[in-house]
Scaffold this motif. Structure first.
Motif, mmCIF file in Angstrom:
data_model
loop_
_atom_site.group_PDB
_atom_site.id
_atom_site.type_symbol
_atom_site.label_atom_id
_atom_site.label_comp_id
_atom_site.label_asym_id
_atom_site.label_seq_id
_atom_site.Cartn_x
_atom_site.Cartn_y
_atom_site.Cartn_z
ATOM 1 N N GLY A 143 10.678 5.726 7.922
ATOM 2 C CA GLY A 143 10.312 6.834 8.789
ATOM 3 C C GLY A 143 8.856 6.889 9.171
ATOM 4 O O GLY A 143 8.320 7.973 9.457
ATOM 5 N N VAL A 144 8.174 5.733 9.171
ATOM 6 C CA VAL A 144 6.786 5.676 9.644
ATOM 7 C C VAL A 144 6.752 4.933 10.975
ATOM 8 O O VAL A 144 7.757 4.385 11.428
ATOM 9 N N THR A 145 5.586 4.918 11.606
ATOM 10 C CA THR A 145 5.454 4.343 12.946
ATOM 11 C C THR A 145 4.515 3.150 12.926
ATOM 12 O O THR A 145 3.430 3.207 12.331
ATOM 13 N N LYS A 148 -6.658 7.864 11.612
ATOM 14 C CA LYS A 148 -5.867 8.609 10.642
ATOM 15 C C LYS A 148 -4.849 7.674 9.994
ATOM 16 O O LYS A 148 -4.030 7.066 10.678
ATOM 17 N N PRO A 149 -4.869 7.551 8.681
ATOM 18 C CA PRO A 149 -3.927 6.639 8.013
ATOM 19 C C PRO A 149 -2.529 7.229 7.906
ATOM 20 O O PRO A 149 -2.316 8.419 8.138
ATOM 21 N N GLN A 150 -1.583 6.375 7.535
ATOM 22 C CA GLN A 150 -0.187 6.774 7.369
ATOM 23 C C GLN A 150 0.247 6.630 5.918
ATOM 24 O O GLN A 150 -0.359 5.898 5.129
ATOM 25 N N LEU A 151 1.336 7.305 5.599
ATOM 26 C CA LEU A 151 1.995 7.159 4.321
ATOM 27 C C LEU A 151 3.397 7.730 4.490
ATOM 28 O O LEU A 151 3.565 8.818 5.047
ATOM 29 N N SER A 152 4.399 7.004 4.036
ATOM 30 C CA SER A 152 5.759 7.539 4.124
ATOM 31 C C SER A 152 5.912 8.731 3.186
ATOM 32 O O SER A 152 5.132 8.906 2.243
ATOM 33 N N ALA A 153 6.904 9.567 3.431
ATOM 34 C CA ALA A 153 7.148 10.730 2.583
ATOM 35 C C ALA A 153 7.583 10.283 1.190
ATOM 36 O O ALA A 153 8.347 9.325 1.042
ATOM 37 N N TRP A 177 7.754 -5.625 11.660
ATOM 38 C CA TRP A 177 7.026 -4.409 11.300
ATOM 39 C C TRP A 177 7.874 -3.169 11.582
ATOM 40 O O TRP A 177 7.981 -2.272 10.737
ATOM 41 N N ASN A 178 8.460 -3.096 12.757
ATOM 42 C CA ASN A 178 9.267 -1.934 13.111
ATOM 43 C C ASN A 178 10.517 -1.828 12.237
ATOM 44 O O ASN A 178 10.974 -0.719 11.930
ATOM 45 N N ASP A 179 11.061 -2.957 11.844
ATOM 46 C CA ASP A 179 12.219 -2.976 10.964
ATOM 47 C C ASP A 179 11.896 -2.256 9.656
ATOM 48 O O ASP A 179 12.630 -1.358 9.219
ATOM 49 N N TRP A 180 10.782 -2.644 9.030
ATOM 50 C CA TRP A 180 10.366 -1.991 7.790
ATOM 51 C C TRP A 180 9.951 -0.542 8.029
ATOM 52 O O TRP A 180 10.357 0.368 7.286
ATOM 53 N N ALA A 181 9.148 -0.306 9.081
ATOM 54 C CA ALA A 181 8.639 1.042 9.342
ATOM 55 C C ALA A 181 9.774 2.044 9.526
ATOM 56 O O ALA A 181 9.745 3.156 8.984
ATOM 57 N N ALA A 195 0.835 -1.196 0.000
ATOM 58 C CA ALA A 195 0.000 0.000 0.000
ATOM 59 C C ALA A 195 0.872 1.248 0.000
ATOM 60 O O ALA A 195 0.676 2.170 -0.805
ATOM 61 N N ASP A 196 1.857 1.285 0.879
ATOM 62 C CA ASP A 196 2.740 2.442 0.959
ATOM 63 C C ASP A 196 3.494 2.645 -0.357
ATOM 64 O O ASP A 196 3.655 3.771 -0.826
ATOM 65 N N ALA A 197 3.934 1.555 -0.960
ATOM 66 C CA ALA A 197 4.678 1.658 -2.214
ATOM 67 C C ALA A 197 3.817 2.229 -3.333
ATOM 68 O O ALA A 197 4.308 2.980 -4.186
ATOM 69 N N PHE A 198 2.528 1.883 -3.337
ATOM 70 C CA PHE A 198 1.602 2.383 -4.355
ATOM 71 C C PHE A 198 0.955 3.711 -3.953
ATOM 72 O O PHE A 198 0.049 4.184 -4.627
ATOM 73 N N ARG A 199 1.433 4.279 -2.833
ATOM 74 C CA ARG A 199 0.939 5.561 -2.338
ATOM 75 C C ARG A 199 -0.537 5.487 -1.940
ATOM 76 O O ARG A 199 -1.289 6.441 -2.131
ATOM 77 N N VAL A 200 -0.926 4.346 -1.376
ATOM 78 C CA VAL A 200 -2.268 4.154 -0.833
ATOM 79 C C VAL A 200 -2.181 4.290 0.681
ATOM 80 O O VAL A 200 -1.482 3.495 1.326
ATOM 81 N N PRO A 201 -2.837 5.245 1.298
ATOM 82 C CA PRO A 201 -2.774 5.393 2.754
ATOM 83 C C PRO A 201 -3.179 4.106 3.457
ATOM 84 O O PRO A 201 -4.073 3.383 2.992
ATOM 85 N N TRP A 202 -2.521 3.812 4.590
ATOM 86 C CA TRP A 202 -2.758 2.550 5.278
ATOM 87 C C TRP A 202 -2.858 2.748 6.782
ATOM 88 O O TRP A 202 -2.320 3.693 7.347
#
Length: 314
Positions: A206-208, A286-291, A198-202, A177-184
Motif C-alpha cells: 500500500g505504498v507508492t 517526505k519519506p514513506q513507510l508502510s502502515a 517496484w510497483n509490484d512490491w509497493a 528499510a520498510d521492513a525495519f521501519r526505517v523511513p525511505w
C-alpha cells in the motif's frame, strides 16, 4: 531442496540473502526433496535465469525482466505465493497470492533484532550506479552515508537497519528499510528503469513508487544506462558496467589509467554537481513507510504459507 541463488558477477545483497534466509525460515529444507528447487527472493521468474528442468517451489519471487516461464504445469511448479499483485496477474494466480517480498522476514532473525539506531542518513544506489558512478564522493558532499549494494549481504542489511533514513535506488534497499521501519525515499538515475518490480512490491504494502529523478554522475554511468549526461544522449552499453567494475574496489576508485590526473578527477567532480544537487534535494523529500498493520498482516500471511510448506515438504 536447494534455494535458488542468482549469483551475479557484481554481487547484490538482495539476491545474496537467499544463501542463508531460507535456512532460518525453513530449517532442514536442504536435507529433503533434492529434486525441487526453492525459488525465493528476487526478480527471477525469467526463462534466462531459472534452469528449465526440474521441479520448482515458488515462495515470493517476482517477475520484471525477460520472458516469464510457462508455469501452468502444477506438477513442475508449486506456486505458494509471489512478490505482489502484478506478478500474480502475470503468472495467472489469484491476486491475493501476491503477498510480499520474502526479504521482509529478515527482521525476524535474532541477529537483526534490537540493533542500535544511528544518526546515519544513507544512500543505497542500484548496483549499476555503484559500478559506474562516483556516488561515494557525491554522498560526502551532501551529508549522506554511502552504502554499496554489492557488499556482503548481512553487513549491508545491518547498515540499513541502523540508519534513520534510507534514500534508495536499490529496490531491496527500500524493502529492507520498510521492513525495519526505517523511513525511505525512492530515487532513480534513469527514466528507463524497470518500474514493474517496484510497483509490484509497493502495491503489496500500500505504498507508492514515485521516484525522484537524479542525473547520472559520470559519462560512464550514462553509457552504462543509456542516459543523458550534460545534454548528450548515450546508447546503453552493458559492457561499460563490467569495465567500471574492474576500476572500482568498494568506495575507492582504482586510478590505473595514467590520464586520471588530479585535475581530471576534479573535473569529474565538477561535472557531477547536478547529481549532487539532485541527491541532496531528494534527501529532503517526505519519506514513506508502510502502515505497521499492513506489514504485520503480510508477514503473517507469509508465515502461514511457510507453515504449509513445512507441512508438505518437511
Amino acid at each position: 531442496m536447494k534455494p535458488f541463488h542468482w549469483e551475479s558477477t557484481h554481487g547484490n545483497f538482495g539476491d545474496d540473502l537467499n544463501l542463508w534466509l531460507w535456512d532460518f525460515l525453513l530449517p532442514g529444507l536442504r536435507d529433503v526433496h533434492e529434486e525441487t528447487l526453492l525459488v525465493g527472493v528476487g526478480t527471477v521468474l525469467n526463462t534466462l535465469i531459472l534452469p528449465l528442468e526440474g521441479r520448482k517451489l515458488v515462495i515470493g519471487s517476482g517477475f520484471g525482466y525477460g520472458s516469464l516461464p510457462d508455469m501452468r504445469d502444477r506438477n513442475e511448479w508449486d506456486i505458494r505465493c509471489v512478490r505482489g499483485p502484478l506478478t500474480a496477474e502475470k503468472v495467472g494466480v489469484p491476486q491475493d497470492m501476491g503477498i510480499v517480498d520474502p526479504a521482509v522476514m529478515v527482521t525476524e532473525m535474532p541477529e537483526f533484532k534490537n540493533l542500535p539506531k544511528t544518526k546515519r542518513r544513507t544512500f543505497v544506489p542500484h548496483w549499476e550506479s555503484a559500478a559506474a558512478g562516483i556516488w561515494p564522493e557525491i554522498c560526502k558532499t551532501v551529508g549522506l552515508s554511502y552504502l554499496d549494494p554489492r557488499g556482503e549481504a548481512k553487513a549491508v542489511i545491518r547498515e540499513i537497519a541502523t540508519s534513520e533514513l534510507i534514500v534508495a535506488e536499490s529496490m531491496h534497499g527500500a524493502i529492507l528499510a520498510d521492513a525495519f521501519r526505517v523511513p525511505w525515499i525512492a530515487v532513480s538515475t534513469s527514466r528507463a528503469i524497470n518500474s514493474f518490480k517496484w510497483n509490484d512490491w509497493a502495491r503489496s504494502l500500500g505504498v507508492t513508487y514515485a521516484p525522484k529523478l537524479i542525473p547520472v554522475s559520470t559519462r560512464a554511468e550514462a553509457i552504462a544506462k543509456g542516459a543523458r549526461f550534460w545534454g548528450v544522449g548515450f546508447e546503453r552499453d552493458e559492457q561499460a558496467v563490467e569495465e567500471q567494475e574492474k576500476r572500482r574496489q568498494g568506495e575507492t576508485m582504482v586510478l590505473t589509467d595514467p590520464e586520471q590526473t588530479r585535475l581530471r578527477v576534479m573535473a569529474k567532480q565538477a561535472l557531477a554537481v547536478p547529481s549532487a544537487l539532485g541527491l541532496w534535494q531528494a534527501s529532503k523529500a517526505k519519506p514513506q513507510l508502510s502502515a505497521d498493520a499492513t506489514l504485520a498482516n503480510r508477514k503473517q500471511r507469509l508465515w502461514d504459507v511457510l507453515e504449509g510448506v513445512r507441512r508438505d515438504y518437511l
